[in-house]
Structure formats: structure tokens, C-alpha cells
Design a protein around this motif. Structure first.
Motif, PDB file in Angstrom:
ATOM      1  N   ARG A 173     -30.964  -9.510  68.988  1.00 51.28           N
ATOM      2  CA  ARG A 173     -31.556 -10.900  67.747  1.00 51.28           C
ATOM      3  C   ARG A 173     -32.430 -11.511  67.841  1.00 51.28           C
ATOM      4  O   ARG A 173     -32.786 -12.405  66.653  1.00 51.28           O
ATOM      5  N   LEU A 174     -32.909 -11.282  69.144  1.00 51.72           N
ATOM      6  CA  LEU A 174     -34.393 -12.348  68.984  1.00 51.72           C
ATOM      7  C   LEU A 174     -36.057 -11.485  68.480  1.00 51.72           C
ATOM      8  O   LEU A 174     -36.402 -12.534  67.806  1.00 51.72           O
ATOM      9  N   LYS A 175     -35.188 -10.359  69.125  1.00 51.73           N
ATOM     10  CA  LYS A 175     -36.983  -9.310  67.792  1.00 51.73           C
ATOM     11  C   LYS A 175     -36.666  -9.774  66.862  1.00 51.73           C
ATOM     12  O   LYS A 175     -37.524 -10.163  65.682  1.00 51.73           O
ATOM     13  N   VAL A 176     -35.488  -9.426  65.496  1.00 54.41           N
ATOM     14  CA  VAL A 176     -35.175  -9.716  64.099  1.00 54.41           C
ATOM     15  C   VAL A 176     -35.105 -11.278  64.356  1.00 54.41           C
ATOM     16  O   VAL A 176     -36.358 -11.444  63.226  1.00 54.41           O
ATOM     17  N   HIS A 177     -34.840 -11.950  64.572  1.00 53.20           N
ATOM     18  CA  HIS A 177     -35.369 -13.590  64.223  1.00 53.20           C
ATOM     19  C   HIS A 177     -37.122 -13.836  64.612  1.00 53.20           C
ATOM     20  O   HIS A 177     -37.561 -14.647  64.076  1.00 53.20           O
ATOM     21  N   ALA A 178     -37.240 -13.470  65.890  1.00 58.26           N
ATOM     22  CA  ALA A 178     -38.477 -13.387  65.832  1.00 58.26           C
ATOM     23  C   ALA A 178     -39.562 -13.034  64.618  1.00 58.26           C
ATOM     24  O   ALA A 178     -40.789 -13.372  63.595  1.00 58.26           O
ATOM     25  N   ALA A 179     -39.092 -11.473  64.192  1.00 63.78           N
ATOM     26  CA  ALA A 179     -40.599 -10.774  63.187  1.00 63.78           C
ATOM     27  C   ALA A 179     -39.651 -11.797  61.323  1.00 63.78           C
ATOM     28  O   ALA A 179     -40.991 -11.877  60.866  1.00 63.78           O
ATOM     29  N   ILE A 180     -38.806 -12.751  61.508  1.00 59.49           N
ATOM     30  CA  ILE A 180     -38.490 -13.681  60.339  1.00 59.49           C
ATOM     31  C   ILE A 180     -39.480 -14.095  60.297  1.00 59.49           C
ATOM     32  O   ILE A 180     -40.202 -14.957  59.374  1.00 59.49           O
ATOM     33  N   SER A 181     -39.366 -15.419  61.679  1.00 57.34           N
ATOM     34  CA  SER A 181     -40.556 -16.108  61.487  1.00 57.34           C
ATOM     35  C   SER A 181     -41.058 -15.906  61.765  1.00 57.34           C
ATOM     36  O   SER A 181     -42.173 -17.088  61.372  1.00 57.34           O
ATOM     37  N   ASN A 182     -41.995 -14.837  62.340  1.00 56.71           N
ATOM     38  CA  ASN A 182     -43.042 -14.860  62.378  1.00 56.71           C
ATOM     39  C   ASN A 182     -43.803 -14.433  60.638  1.00 56.71           C
ATOM     40  O   ASN A 182     -45.373 -14.992  60.703  1.00 56.71           O
ATOM     41  N   ALA A 183     -43.525 -14.006  60.089  1.00 58.60           N
ATOM     42  CA  ALA A 183     -43.553 -13.940  59.038  1.00 58.60           C
ATOM     43  C   ALA A 183     -43.730 -15.091  58.156  1.00 58.60           C
ATOM     44  O   ALA A 183     -44.927 -15.743  57.079  1.00 58.60           O
ATOM     45  N   ALA A 187     -38.565 -15.523  53.594  1.00 56.30           N
ATOM     46  CA  ALA A 187     -37.721 -15.767  52.439  1.00 56.30           C
ATOM     47  C   ALA A 187     -35.923 -15.669  53.411  1.00 56.30           C
ATOM     48  O   ALA A 187     -35.087 -16.071  52.294  1.00 56.30           O
ATOM     49  N   TYR A 188     -36.488 -14.626  53.808  1.00 59.98           N
ATOM     50  CA  TYR A 188     -34.655 -14.578  54.419  1.00 59.98           C
ATOM     51  C   TYR A 188     -33.858 -14.868  54.784  1.00 59.98           C
ATOM     52  O   TYR A 188     -34.602 -16.336  55.922  1.00 59.98           O
ATOM     53  N   ASP A 189     -32.566 -14.923  54.445  1.00 59.12           N
ATOM     54  CA  ASP A 189     -31.950 -16.116  54.522  1.00 59.12           C
ATOM     55  C   ASP A 189     -30.861 -16.013  56.447  1.00 59.12           C
ATOM     56  O   ASP A 189     -30.944 -14.711  57.196  1.00 59.12           O
ATOM     57  N   ALA A 190     -29.614 -16.253  56.675  1.00 54.97           N
ATOM     58  CA  ALA A 190     -29.379 -15.885  58.069  1.00 54.97           C
ATOM     59  C   ALA A 190     -28.262 -14.222  57.475  1.00 54.97           C
ATOM     60  O   ALA A 190     -28.097 -13.950  58.247  1.00 54.97           O
ATOM     61  N   GLN A 233     -40.344  -2.826  53.173  1.00 54.71           N
ATOM     62  CA  GLN A 233     -42.130  -2.651  52.604  1.00 54.71           C
ATOM     63  C   GLN A 233     -42.973  -3.374  53.542  1.00 54.71           C
ATOM     64  O   GLN A 233     -44.347  -3.273  53.564  1.00 54.71           O
ATOM     65  N   PHE A 234     -41.629  -3.793  54.983  1.00 53.26           N
ATOM     66  CA  PHE A 234     -43.294  -5.068  55.300  1.00 53.26           C
ATOM     67  C   PHE A 234     -44.127  -6.499  53.960  1.00 53.26           C
ATOM     68  O   PHE A 234     -44.595  -7.356  54.635  1.00 53.26           O
ATOM     69  N   ASP A 235     -42.820  -7.207  53.373  1.00 46.55           N
ATOM     70  CA  ASP A 235     -43.517  -7.519  51.970  1.00 46.55           C
ATOM     71  C   ASP A 235     -43.516  -9.076  52.932  1.00 46.55           C
ATOM     72  O   ASP A 235     -42.945  -9.145  53.400  1.00 46.55           O
ATOM     73  N   ILE A 236     -44.985  -9.819  53.184  1.00 44.25           N
ATOM     74  CA  ILE A 236     -44.363 -10.400  54.349  1.00 44.25           C
ATOM     75  C   ILE A 236     -43.480 -12.691  53.221  1.00 44.25           C
ATOM     76  O   ILE A 236     -42.566 -13.043  53.719  1.00 44.25           O
ATOM     77  N   ALA A 237     -43.926 -12.152  52.468  1.00 42.68           N
ATOM     78  CA  ALA A 237     -43.322 -13.700  51.342  1.00 42.68           C
ATOM     79  C   ALA A 237     -41.958 -12.950  51.296  1.00 42.68           C
ATOM     80  O   ALA A 237     -41.312 -14.108  51.762  1.00 42.68           O
ATOM     81  N   ALA A 283     -44.388 -17.763  59.724  1.00 45.10           N
ATOM     82  CA  ALA A 283     -46.483 -18.130  60.503  1.00 45.10           C
ATOM     83  C   ALA A 283     -46.989 -17.817  59.770  1.00 45.10           C
ATOM     84  O   ALA A 283     -48.358 -17.481  59.517  1.00 45.10           O
ATOM     85  N   THR A 284     -47.551 -16.495  59.816  1.00 47.83           N
ATOM     86  CA  THR A 284     -48.557 -15.561  59.242  1.00 47.83           C
ATOM     87  C   THR A 284     -47.865 -16.062  57.176  1.00 47.83           C
ATOM     88  O   THR A 284     -49.477 -15.878  56.832  1.00 47.83           O
ATOM     89  N   LEU A 285     -47.635 -16.787  57.167  1.00 47.65           N
ATOM     90  CA  LEU A 285     -48.387 -17.588  55.649  1.00 47.65           C
ATOM     91  C   LEU A 285     -48.902 -18.883  55.676  1.00 47.65           C
ATOM     92  O   LEU A 285     -49.407 -18.455  55.456  1.00 47.65           O
ATOM     93  N   ASP A 286     -48.740 -19.265  56.246  1.00 48.93           N
ATOM     94  CA  ASP A 286     -48.923 -20.925  57.661  1.00 48.93           C
ATOM     95  C   ASP A 286     -50.467 -19.834  57.789  1.00 48.93           C
ATOM     96  O   ASP A 286     -51.850 -20.743  56.894  1.00 48.93           O
ATOM     97  N   ILE A 287     -50.844 -18.582  58.378  1.00 50.86           N
ATOM     98  CA  ILE A 287     -52.257 -18.460  58.662  1.00 50.86           C
ATOM     99  C   ILE A 287     -53.107 -18.207  57.513  1.00 50.86           C
ATOM    100  O   ILE A 287     -54.209 -18.662  57.536  1.00 50.86           O
ATOM    101  N   GLN A 288     -52.196 -17.136  56.303  1.00 53.54           N
ATOM    102  CA  GLN A 288     -52.673 -17.241  55.488  1.00 53.54           C
ATOM    103  C   GLN A 288     -53.392 -18.793  54.771  1.00 53.54           C
ATOM    104  O   GLN A 288     -54.557 -18.320  54.301  1.00 53.54           O
ATOM    105  N   ALA A 289     -52.773 -19.338  54.140  1.00 54.56           N
ATOM    106  CA  ALA A 289     -53.122 -20.692  53.563  1.00 54.56           C
ATOM    107  C   ALA A 289     -53.779 -21.329  54.022  1.00 54.56           C
ATOM    108  O   ALA A 289     -55.185 -22.169  54.044  1.00 54.56           O
ATOM    109  N   LYS A 290     -54.030 -21.294  55.700  1.00 52.90           N
ATOM    110  CA  LYS A 290     -55.583 -22.082  56.855  1.00 52.90           C
ATOM    111  C   LYS A 290     -56.691 -20.869  56.788  1.00 52.90           C
ATOM    112  O   LYS A 290     -57.780 -22.022  56.784  1.00 52.90           O
ATOM    113  N   HIS A 291     -56.651 -20.266  56.810  1.00 52.54           N
ATOM    114  CA  HIS A 291     -57.376 -19.115  57.266  1.00 52.54           C
ATOM    115  C   HIS A 291     -57.660 -18.132  56.190  1.00 52.54           C
ATOM    116  O   HIS A 291     -58.637 -17.158  56.587  1.00 52.54           O
TER     117      HIS A 291
END
Length: 202
Positions: free
Chosen positions: A97-107, A78-81, A70-74, A109-117
Motif C-alpha cells: 500500500r505504501l509503495k503504490v500510494h508513493a508512486a501516485i504522490s511521486n507523480a 490523476a489517479y484517485d482512490a 506506461q508510466f505517463d506521469i500526468a 511531485a514530479t509534475l511540480d519539479i517539471q514546473a519549477k525546473h
């Protein structure tokens, strides 16, 4: 006694032709979104759309929600390989592959943005000063693929480590989440959205 019925055809933006497109156009496209989960969902889906049609993404949207928690960011952060490989084996999503891995890395990055902003919402809406911008296009041909603002958003997201957030993707995202009202002026939703919030008319 004969009754005369007058049928008035609803005028919509020309891209809304298929059933799912019409529902999405009439209920979601251009409605201001301030929920971090839904904003993240649209970022993932807009990135997944790259090179494809939005209709293709809409058909797969419910399955995306199911397999992406359900697009739970946290949770996605935490998704692994093994989880990534399971997603890539799922025919219900766009198995790039690039899009799937981007979704994980973007999550992540989103946690980082939430922490900073404070929130993804606050970070993204700053690019329109927190207020939806209203355009007055008379035809789809006038609607831009990107703008100076989407350029700025793209650069900022890339700086934070996001992927699949080019300016064109960012502008499509802005349209989707109501940062801009890009319904053509003859579309019934253009006026409906105006009545729902205080907008800056440009």
C-alpha cells in the motif's frame, strides 16, 4: 579439414545471473537516461524494489507498465482512490500500500519539479553536473550502497514530497540510469559505456 573454434566467455558483473538480469545488465543498466518518463519509471521501480530483489521487479516490469499507463506521469498524478485500490488488488505488481500510494504522490511531485525546473531530467542530473561519473571497481564488494551524492539527491527529493527515495534507493537509481558507471572494470559493459559518451573518470 578440422576447424578450431575459440569460445570466449563474456565477463559480466557478478549480480547478472538470471536471464532477465543478463538482458537488463547488457542493454540498460548504466546507460544514461534523459527521458522524464523513463526516469520516473525507474524511480517507481527502484522504490518498489525496497526490501526485495531487482529480479522480482524485472519479472513484473511489463505488467507495471501496463497498469501504470506506461508510466505517463500526468495520468498517474490523476489517479484517485478507486484506481489505487484496483492497483492494490492486482497480483501482477508488488501490492504494498505504501509503495503504490508513493508512486501516485511521486507523480504529483514530479509534475511540480517539471514546473519549477523545466524537467525531471534537469533536476536529477544536476547532482552529477550533467555528466556520468565513472568508477573503477574491481569487485562487487567495492561498490557502495550509497554515496554523498545519493544522500544529497535523497534529501532534495524528500524535500519535494517524494517517498521511497532514501539514499540507498537513490544510488541504485543513479546506477540504473547511468549517472554512475558502476560496472566492474572487467565487465565488457564498463568499456562499452565509456565509448558511448564523454565521462568524468573518478
Amino acid at each position: 579439414m578440422l576447424l578450431e573454434f575459440v569460445v570466449t566467455e563474456v565477463c559480466r558483473c557478478g549480480w547478472a545471473k538470471r536471464a532477465l538480469d543478463v538482458i537488463y545488465h547488457d542493454t540498460e543498466w548504466g546507460v544514461p537516461v534523459h527521458d522524464d518518463r523513463l526516469l520516473f519509471e525507474f524511480l517507481v521501480l527502484e522504490g518498489a524494489q525496497a526490501g526485495l530483489s531487482w529480479s522480482t521487479v524485472l519479472k513484473k516490469r511489463e505488467h507495471y507498465r501496463k497498469v501504470f499507463d506506461q508510466f505517463d506521469i500526468a495520468k498517474i498524478a490523476a489517479y484517485d482512490a478507486d484506481k489505487a485500490e484496483a492497483l492494490l488488488a492486482d497480483p501482477g505488481i508488488i501490492r504494498n500500500r505504501l509503495k503504490v500510494h508513493a508512486a501516485i504522490s511521486n507523480a504529483r511531485a514530479t509534475l511540480d519539479i517539471q514546473a519549477k525546473h523545466g524537467s525531471l531530467d534537469a533536476f536529477l542530473w544536476q547532482f552529477v553536473q550533467g555528466t556520468p561519473q565513472v568508477n573503477r571497481w574491481r569487485s562487487l564488494a567495492e561498490v557502495p550502497a550509497q554515496t554523498e551524492v545519493s544522500d544529497q539527491m535523497s534529501k532534495a527529493l524528500l524535500k519535494h514530497g517524494f517517498k521511497f527515495v532514501g539514499s540507498t534507493i537513490c544510488y541504485a537509481f543513479m546506477q540504473a540510469v547511468g549517472m554512475v558507471n558502476d560496472h566492474v572494470v572487467d565487465c565488457f559493459r564498463h568499456v562499452e559505456l565509456l565509448s558511448g559518451a564523454s565521462y568524468v573518470v573518478k
